[in-house]
Design a protein around this motif. Structure first.
Motif, PDB file in Angstrom:
ATOM      1  N   LEU A  15      41.951  35.108  67.290  1.00 15.12           N
ATOM      2  CA  LEU A  15      40.769  33.731  66.595  1.00 15.12           C
ATOM      3  C   LEU A  15      39.846  34.141  66.359  1.00 15.12           C
ATOM      4  O   LEU A  15      38.929  34.493  67.894  1.00 15.12           O
ATOM      5  N   LEU A  16      39.551  34.181  65.690  1.00 13.26           N
ATOM      6  CA  LEU A  16      38.375  34.216  65.080  1.00 13.26           C
ATOM      7  C   LEU A  16      36.756  33.550  64.484  1.00 13.26           C
ATOM      8  O   LEU A  16      35.924  32.926  65.723  1.00 13.26           O
ATOM      9  N   HIS A  17      37.378  32.775  63.805  1.00 12.93           N
ATOM     10  CA  HIS A  17      36.405  31.647  63.174  1.00 12.93           C
ATOM     11  C   HIS A  17      37.920  30.427  62.831  1.00 12.93           C
ATOM     12  O   HIS A  17      38.961  30.657  62.602  1.00 12.93           O
ATOM     13  N   LEU A  18      37.542  28.959  62.532  1.00 13.29           N
ATOM     14  CA  LEU A  18      38.951  27.782  62.495  1.00 13.29           C
ATOM     15  C   LEU A  18      37.455  26.764  61.594  1.00 13.29           C
ATOM     16  O   LEU A  18      36.336  27.172  62.140  1.00 13.29           O
ATOM     17  N   LEU A  22      37.400  19.247  56.244  1.00 10.20           N
ATOM     18  CA  LEU A  22      36.983  17.681  55.911  1.00 10.20           C
ATOM     19  C   LEU A  22      36.827  16.564  55.142  1.00 10.20           C
ATOM     20  O   LEU A  22      35.661  17.833  53.869  1.00 10.20           O
ATOM     21  N   GLU A  23      37.352  15.606  54.741  1.00 12.59           N
ATOM     22  CA  GLU A  23      36.891  14.727  53.763  1.00 12.59           C
ATOM     23  C   GLU A  23      35.488  14.603  53.234  1.00 12.59           C
ATOM     24  O   GLU A  23      34.451  14.185  54.877  1.00 12.59           O
ATOM     25  N   GLY A  24      34.685  14.699  52.235  1.00 13.15           N
ATOM     26  CA  GLY A  24      33.481  14.729  52.259  1.00 13.15           C
ATOM     27  C   GLY A  24      32.473  15.249  52.882  1.00 13.15           C
ATOM     28  O   GLY A  24      31.089  15.629  52.699  1.00 13.15           O
ATOM     29  N   LEU A  25      33.207  16.221  53.424  1.00  8.69           N
ATOM     30  CA  LEU A  25      31.977  17.317  54.165  1.00  8.69           C
ATOM     31  C   LEU A  25      32.450  18.262  53.837  1.00  8.69           C
ATOM     32  O   LEU A  25      31.648  19.899  53.266  1.00  8.69           O
ATOM     33  N   GLY A  26      33.374  18.923  53.528  1.00 12.69           N
ATOM     34  CA  GLY A  26      34.033  20.542  53.126  1.00 12.69           C
ATOM     35  C   GLY A  26      34.505  21.046  53.675  1.00 12.69           C
ATOM     36  O   GLY A  26      34.208  20.704  55.575  1.00 12.69           O
ATOM     37  N   PRO A  27      34.975  22.041  54.303  1.00 14.29           N
ATOM     38  CA  PRO A  27      35.087  23.317  55.403  1.00 14.29           C
ATOM     39  C   PRO A  27      33.983  23.546  56.624  1.00 14.29           C
ATOM     40  O   PRO A  27      32.967  23.403  56.032  1.00 14.29           O
ATOM     41  N   VAL A  28      33.880  23.056  57.390  1.00 12.65           N
ATOM     42  CA  VAL A  28      33.452  23.492  59.121  1.00 12.65           C
ATOM     43  C   VAL A  28      34.108  23.836  59.693  1.00 12.65           C
ATOM     44  O   VAL A  28      34.986  23.486  60.249  1.00 12.65           O
ATOM     45  N   LEU A  29      32.858  24.846  59.472  1.00 11.38           N
ATOM     46  CA  LEU A  29      33.643  26.698  60.836  1.00 11.38           C
ATOM     47  C   LEU A  29      32.915  25.985  61.938  1.00 11.38           C
ATOM     48  O   LEU A  29      31.805  25.764  62.319  1.00 11.38           O
ATOM     49  N   PHE A  30      33.776  25.339  62.906  1.00 12.16           N
ATOM     50  CA  PHE A  30      33.366  25.470  64.454  1.00 12.16           C
ATOM     51  C   PHE A  30      33.805  26.987  65.584  1.00 12.16           C
ATOM     52  O   PHE A  30      34.421  28.113  64.975  1.00 12.16           O
ATOM     53  N   HIS A  31      32.393  27.451  66.440  1.00 11.81           N
ATOM     54  CA  HIS A  31      32.322  28.505  66.919  1.00 11.81           C
ATOM     55  C   HIS A  31      31.933  28.496  67.923  1.00 11.81           C
ATOM     56  O   HIS A  31      31.180  27.439  68.180  1.00 11.81           O
ATOM     57  N   THR A  32      32.174  29.072  68.662  1.00 17.44           N
ATOM     58  CA  THR A  32      31.624  28.733  70.717  1.00 17.44           C
ATOM     59  C   THR A  32      31.020  29.830  70.464  1.00 17.44           C
ATOM     60  O   THR A  32      31.398  30.141  71.335  1.00 17.44           O
ATOM     61  N   PRO A  33      28.783  29.794  70.390  1.00 17.79           N
ATOM     62  CA  PRO A  33      28.357  30.500  70.334  1.00 17.79           C
ATOM     63  C   PRO A  33      28.597  30.868  72.371  1.00 17.79           C
ATOM     64  O   PRO A  33      28.061  29.779  72.442  1.00 17.79           O
ATOM     65  N   SER A  93      24.145  25.756  57.118  1.00 21.30           N
ATOM     66  CA  SER A  93      23.507  25.533  58.216  1.00 21.30           C
ATOM     67  C   SER A  93      24.284  25.078  59.479  1.00 21.30           C
ATOM     68  O   SER A  93      25.294  23.824  59.201  1.00 21.30           O
ATOM     69  N   ASP A  94      23.851  25.190  60.375  1.00 19.19           N
ATOM     70  CA  ASP A  94      24.336  23.684  61.440  1.00 19.19           C
ATOM     71  C   ASP A  94      24.682  22.560  61.122  1.00 19.19           C
ATOM     72  O   ASP A  94      23.340  22.045  60.539  1.00 19.19           O
ATOM     73  N   VAL A  95      25.313  21.975  61.782  1.00 19.87           N
ATOM     74  CA  VAL A  95      25.225  20.241  61.301  1.00 19.87           C
ATOM     75  C   VAL A  95      25.954  19.720  62.501  1.00 19.87           C
ATOM     76  O   VAL A  95      26.331  17.891  63.106  1.00 19.87           O
ATOM     77  N   GLY A  96      26.318  20.710  63.869  1.00 13.92           N
ATOM     78  CA  GLY A  96      26.419  20.507  64.856  1.00 13.92           C
ATOM     79  C   GLY A  96      25.772  20.844  66.237  1.00 13.92           C
ATOM     80  O   GLY A  96      24.503  21.144  65.916  1.00 13.92           O
ATOM     81  N   ARG A  97      26.582  20.472  67.550  1.00 15.06           N
ATOM     82  CA  ARG A  97      25.736  21.061  68.534  1.00 15.06           C
ATOM     83  C   ARG A  97      25.989  22.544  69.208  1.00 15.06           C
ATOM     84  O   ARG A  97      26.548  23.436  68.806  1.00 15.06           O
ATOM     85  N   ARG A  98      24.525  23.075  70.028  1.00 19.07           N
ATOM     86  CA  ARG A  98      25.035  23.985  70.191  1.00 19.07           C
ATOM     87  C   ARG A  98      24.204  24.141  71.945  1.00 19.07           C
ATOM     88  O   ARG A  98      23.604  23.560  71.945  1.00 19.07           O
TER      89      ARG A  98
END
Length: 98
Positions: A15-18, A22-33, A93-98
């Motif tokens: 798995l490379l990307h997931l 999401l309704e109201g946001l569209g596709p949200v990329l989950f990434h674990t750097p 852009s990022d919308v979450g936590r790093r």
């Protein structure tokens, strides 16, 4: 849900990307750097060849990582890691936590 899988030689695809759509946001990329988590509004990319490094295959609604049983269910709890960096600058852009 859209997933991107790295295929290389005879190895099992990894798995490379997931992306969760999401309704109201569209596709949200989950990434674990590193040891963090990055959530970013991001459109899925096209499948591609990485020449000697294999290829990337993009799959809609992967049966391997099925989340269909959760559609329409509310999120009841979330474990939030310590905040190191948070930004929200719109699409791409990022919308979450790093």
């Amino acid at each position: 849900m859209t997933t991107a899988w790295h295929h290389y030689a005879g190895d099992e695809p990894s798995l490379l990307h997931l992306r969760l759509h999401l309704e109201g946001l569209g596709p949200v990329l989950f990434h674990t750097p590193g040891s963090g988590l990055s959530l970013r509004i991001d459109q899925p990319h096209e499948p591609c060849s990485m020449e000697q490094y294999g290829s990337v295959v993009v799959v809609e609604d992967s049966p391997v990582l099925s989340v269909i049983r959760f559609i329409g269910e509310p999120v009841r709890s979330v474990l939030v890691p310590p905040v190191h960096h948070v930004t929200d600058r719109g699409a791409g852009s990022d919308v979450g936590r790093r």
